[in-house]
Enzyme design. Structure first.
Site, mmCIF file in Angstrom:
data_model
loop_
_atom_site.group_PDB
_atom_site.id
_atom_site.type_symbol
_atom_site.label_atom_id
_atom_site.label_comp_id
_atom_site.label_asym_id
_atom_site.label_seq_id
_atom_site.Cartn_x
_atom_site.Cartn_y
_atom_site.Cartn_z
ATOM 1 C CB ILE A 400 -0.952 -0.023 1.213
ATOM 2 C CG1 ILE A 400 -1.950 -1.170 1.040
ATOM 3 C CG2 ILE A 400 -1.677 1.309 1.355
ATOM 4 C CD1 ILE A 400 -2.778 -1.456 2.247
ATOM 5 C CB THR A 434 -3.289 -3.980 9.804
ATOM 6 O OG1 THR A 434 -1.938 -3.974 10.272
ATOM 7 C CG2 THR A 434 -3.605 -2.647 9.176
ATOM 8 C CG HIS A 593 38.127 49.171 -8.154
ATOM 9 N ND1 HIS A 593 37.699 49.160 -9.465
ATOM 10 C CD2 HIS A 593 37.537 50.246 -7.571
ATOM 11 C CE1 HIS A 593 36.859 50.160 -9.653
ATOM 12 N NE2 HIS A 593 36.751 50.851 -8.521
ATOM 13 C CG HIS A 597 41.209 52.797 -5.780
ATOM 14 N ND1 HIS A 597 40.971 54.052 -6.320
ATOM 15 C CD2 HIS A 597 40.033 52.408 -5.178
ATOM 16 C CE1 HIS A 597 39.717 54.406 -6.068
ATOM 17 N NE2 HIS A 597 39.132 53.421 -5.373
ATOM 18 C CG HIS A 633 36.645 52.839 -0.728
ATOM 19 N ND1 HIS A 633 37.992 53.127 -0.655
ATOM 20 C CD2 HIS A 633 36.310 52.942 -2.044
ATOM 21 C CE1 HIS A 633 38.443 53.399 -1.866
ATOM 22 N NE2 HIS A 633 37.444 53.301 -2.724
ATOM 23 C CG ASP A 745 35.604 55.859 -4.681
ATOM 24 O OD1 ASP A 745 36.689 55.239 -4.809
ATOM 25 O OD2 ASP A 745 34.515 55.354 -4.988
#
Length: 858
Positions: A400, A434, A593, A597, A633, A745
């Site tokens: 089942i 059952t 970057h 920088h 940053h 920046d």
């Protein structure tokens, strides 16, 4: 007779008048129309009612509406003898039959029947009899109208009383009350009330003959005769059930009772705008007087149900809402119980089974998870216990549970032992018997089966109900979600562990060696002029220091020292040196970057500090926050911008897209990570309030380096510049920090032409690399990122005119000493304009030497 108001009063008075109208009356009988049954009836004083038989000499006279005088005796078999028993031979007496017709109506119905045994009447007696007919007609009509009015009033009063009694929120109790009221109207042998159940499409009865049923009685809508009444919404009045093919004894018999006469009345509730909805069916069987149900019975029941239906519908709605509320409360508690066990899949599965058993009142529960790789159902927890021998495995499609896993549909089995797919060997091996099984699939958000739950044996019930099925299907949704999140939680924990190890590895490679700190400790901090005579000038390009191979870490500390920030904030040299080295190591090496920088941005702040009276517009903490922000940053910049992170669906985008400023938030996170690293917290001596303030200021400064954020604030900065800077205004401080951070920046725009031109090569080298990556992803890059389309001179003019120029112009307006930088920017703009005027498109030099001038033109 003219004063009579009731049937009894009328018949008494009419009999007296009859004795005056006819000679020597030995027997007189008066029959009045019974409006309920539309029959002539004999009303006795004890309220017993006898109806006129519909055959014989009297019935013939009534049908002909004619006065008749008959000689006695009346035949022995004539049924009138049951009403007038003394019809025997008298000395010259006759039997007079006088039907009194209502001549006011076109139907000429008989209102009264006068019967008398008397002497032979003369013409004078007939004249008196005709006068009596006219008076009897008027008086009878008045009595009948009065009794009809009284009955209607009594019916209304009775219904009002009944309606007051019908206010009941329990469906069983309300059904009993309605049935008792119905039984008082028609006096049936069998009476029950079915209500419609939407979820099962069945008609359900909770009471029978005014008594609660032990178990609810159900009839299918599709096959039963009661379902036909419900579907059609029309009364079914069957006078001979045995001869009606619509009646199915196997389905329609009620508690083994097969009726002769059957009346089914739909129960309709009036909805909004006059609409009617059938909500049930009233069933009455066999009057106790063996008569068929009449039209008047139908009308009476419809009238009563007109009042009862609203009460019934209100109770059904309340019961549904109450069941829904209880179900929601139960499921909320279930969700709470399940989601507290997400950290352990075995505990979660055990909790799921316990909740499933509790919800459906089942004796046992087992849970299987689907292993797609092997097409198996696997249980590590069975019947709420951990399996001692590893796992229990069932093939998909077997038994089942396997069938449910294969089809994805629930199965409710009332007799498991007779079901062909039930595997009896499990019962034999466990000793468990059952009886009933409710097996349902557990689905994920996409509707795919991830597991199967199997419930066995309903406690205190014959089998699992439709309600249990609905509850189980709803519960399965929670199971699927909780299992999914448990697996997801495990994956997150594992991912966090891997991330923690990766961070640990990264910090290990970024680790500052003791000799690096010792070197700083041994050397005194030189004056910044020792690095270059022009260090205090805003137009100076710090990249020149690369040629001299000077130590930028020491240069940073020297700048901080000359700004007196080390002394003012008691920054420990070892901690400061370790922090700066960690920040330097946190930068990758893209063309632009990179660490140089960051150093250049911090240098511009230093130069601005030197030439503007120590940035007196800000306080010292804000200046320190700006300097740290300049250094940090762009930590861990990958040489690609925010838009690329989003369109490439990078891990950074997954972390920060919802907040915006993807790269800036990552730079901030890396900054805080370094600050929290051992021996790197340069603010360790700050008070709690100063610590929160400087970290918050650094956060705002780094996020403000997103040009999109700067452009949003530009309007307010211009307003501040036009009305004048107010040092006592905290908002002006925030705007000033934002403008200074953006200007620092963009410092490459205000260097000498040679430096600015060389730095632009590095910027576009990054841009074009990103453009190449976007092309590889099938994305068309914007013009300035596309090496095949970009006109560098034109792009630079747009940048200077739209972003850098306005920023430095506002800076020179607010800090006049910074005008030198703005003038340098304007000079560079003229150079770019001259290059553009040549009509030639300049390419970049692929070089990392920022001081090398571009040498070729396309």
């Amino acid at each position: 007779m003219g004063a009579a108001m009731t049937a009894t009063e009328f018949t008494t008075a009419a009999k007296l008048c009859l004795s005056f109208a006819l000679p020597s009356v030995s027997t007189g009988v008066v029959m009045l129309l019974d409006t309920e049954n539309n029959e002539l009836a004999y009303f006795k004083e004890d309220k017993e009612v006898k109806h006129l038989p519909k055959k014989g000499i009297v019935w013939d006279a009534v049908r002909q509406r004619t006065l008749e005088v008959r000689r006695l005796p009346v035949p022995d078999d004539d049924p009138i003898r049951t009403v007038v028993p003394n019809l025997v031979q008298g000395s010259g007496q006759v039997f007079v039959i006088v039907p009194v017709v209502d001549q006011r109506r076109s139907s000429y119905r008989v209102l009264v029947l006068l019967l008398a045994v008397c002497d032979e009447p003369s013409e004078v007696h007939f004249e008196r009899l005709r006068l009596l007919e006219r008076n009897a007609m008027v008086a009878a009509a008045r009595v009948l109208a009065h009794e009809t009015s009284e009955k209607e009033r009594a019916t209304v009063e009775n219904m009002l009383e009944v309606c007051g009694d019908l206010i009941d929120l329990d469906i069983v109790s309300l059904s009993i009350k309605i049935l008792k009221h119905i039984m008082s109207i028609v006096n049936p042998s069998v009476c029950t009330l079915f209500v419609h159940e939407d979820s099962t499409q069945e008609l359900v009865a909770y009471a029978y003959n005014g008594v609660a049923l032990d178990t609810e009685m159900r009839k299918p809508v599709v096959e039963s005769i009661y379902g036909e009444c419900f579907t059609m919404g029309q009364v079914l009045n069957i006078s001979n059930v045995q001869q009606d093919l619509r009646f199915n004894p196997r389905i329609d018999t009620i508690k083994d009772y097969e009726p002769t006469h059957l009346l089914c009345v739909p129960v309709k509730d009036r909805g909004a705008q006059g609409t009617q909805k059938v909500i049930g069916v009233l069933v009455v069987c066999d009057k106790k007087n063996d008569r068929s149900f009449t039209k008047r019975d139908e009308e009476g029941l419809l009238y009563s149900l007109h009042f009862c239906s609203s009460m019934l519908n209100n109770t059904l709605v309340y019961q549904r809402e109450l069941a829904l509320k209880k179900q929601n409360e139960v499921l909320l508690q279930v969700a709470k119980n399940l989601f507290t066990s997400l950290d352990n899949i075995s505990s979660l599965l055990r909790e799921i089974m316990n909740e499933a058993r509790r919800l459906t009142n089942a004796e046992r529960c087992s849970l299987f998870l689907l292993d797609n790789s092997k097409n198996n159902l696997v249980a590590t927890v069975f019947n709420s216990d951990l399996l001692k021998e590893g796992t229990l495995t069932i093939k998909v499609g077997q038994g089942i549970a396997g069938y449910v896993a294969q089809t994805g549909r629930s199965v409710n089995i009332t007799d498991a032992q007779k079901h062909p797919q039930f595997f009896k060997e499990v019962d034999k091996s466990t000793g468990f018997f059952t009886k009933h099984i409710l097996c349902f699939p557990i689905l994920d958000s996409s509707g795919a089966v991830v597991g199967v739950a199997q419930l066995c044996n309903k406690i205190n019930g014959k089998f699992f109900t439709k309600y249990d099925e609905e509850l189980a299907n709803t519960f399965s949704v929670y199971c699927g979600i909780s299992i999914y999140h448990s697996k997801l939680y495990s994956a997150v924990v594992a991912s966090q562990s891997r991330s923690s190890l990766a961070t640990e590895l990264m910090l290990y490679h970024m680790k500052v060696q003791p000799e690096e700190i010792e070197k700083i400790r041994r050397s005194s901090l030189p004056h910044t002029s020792s690095f270059h005579p022009d260090m205090c000038k805003m137009t100076f390009s710090p990249k020149i220091l690369l040629k001299a191979n000077d130590d930028t870490v020491v240069a940073v500390m020297s700048m901080l020292n000359e700004m007196d920030l080390i002394n003012k904030f008691q920054l420990h040299p070892d901690t400061l040196g370790r922090f700066i080295i960690m920040v330097k190591k946190g930068y990758r090496d893209p063309p632009y970057h990179n660490w140089m920088h960051a150093f250049s941005v911090a240098h511009f702040l230093f130069a601005l500090y030197c030439c503007s009276n120590k940035l007196s517009c800000l306080d010292d903490l804000e200046v320190l926050a700006l300097f740290v922000s300049c250094l940090c940053h762009d930590i861990d910049h990958r040489g690609t911008n925010n838009a690329f992170q989003v369109c490439s669906k990078s891990p950074l985008a997954a972390l920060y897209t919802s907040e915006g400023s993807v790269m800036e938030r990552h730079h901030l996170a890396q900054t805080l990570c370094i600050l929290n690293s051992p021996g790197c917290n340069i603010f360790e001596n700050f008070s709690d309030s100063d610590y929160k303030r400087i970290v918050g200021t650094i956060q705002n400064n780094i996020l403000d380096t997103d040009i999109a954020t700067h452009l949003k604030k530009l309007k307010f900065i211009k307003e501040m510049a036009s009305c004048g800077y107010d040092r006592s205004n905290p908002e002006h401080h925030r705007l000033m920090c934002s403008l200074i951070m953006t200007s620092c920046d963009l410092t490459s725009s205000c260097k000498t032409w040679e430096s600015s031109r060389a730095i632009s090569d590095l910027i576009y080298q990054e841009f074009f690399s990103q453009g190449d990556l976007e092309k590889a992803l099938g994305i068309t890059p914007i013009e300035m990122m596309d090496r095949d389309r970009a006109n560098i001179a034109e792009q630079q003019l747009r940048f200077l005119d739209g972003i850098a120029g306005p920023a430095f112009q506002l800076l020179s307006q607010l800090i006049p000493e910074s005008a030198e930088a703005y003038h340098a920017l304007q000079d560079n703009r003229e150079q770019w304009a001259a290059l553009k005027a040549t009509g030639k498109r300049f390419s970049i030099d692929i070089t990392t030497d920022a001081n090398r001038l571009p040498t070729h033109v396309e």
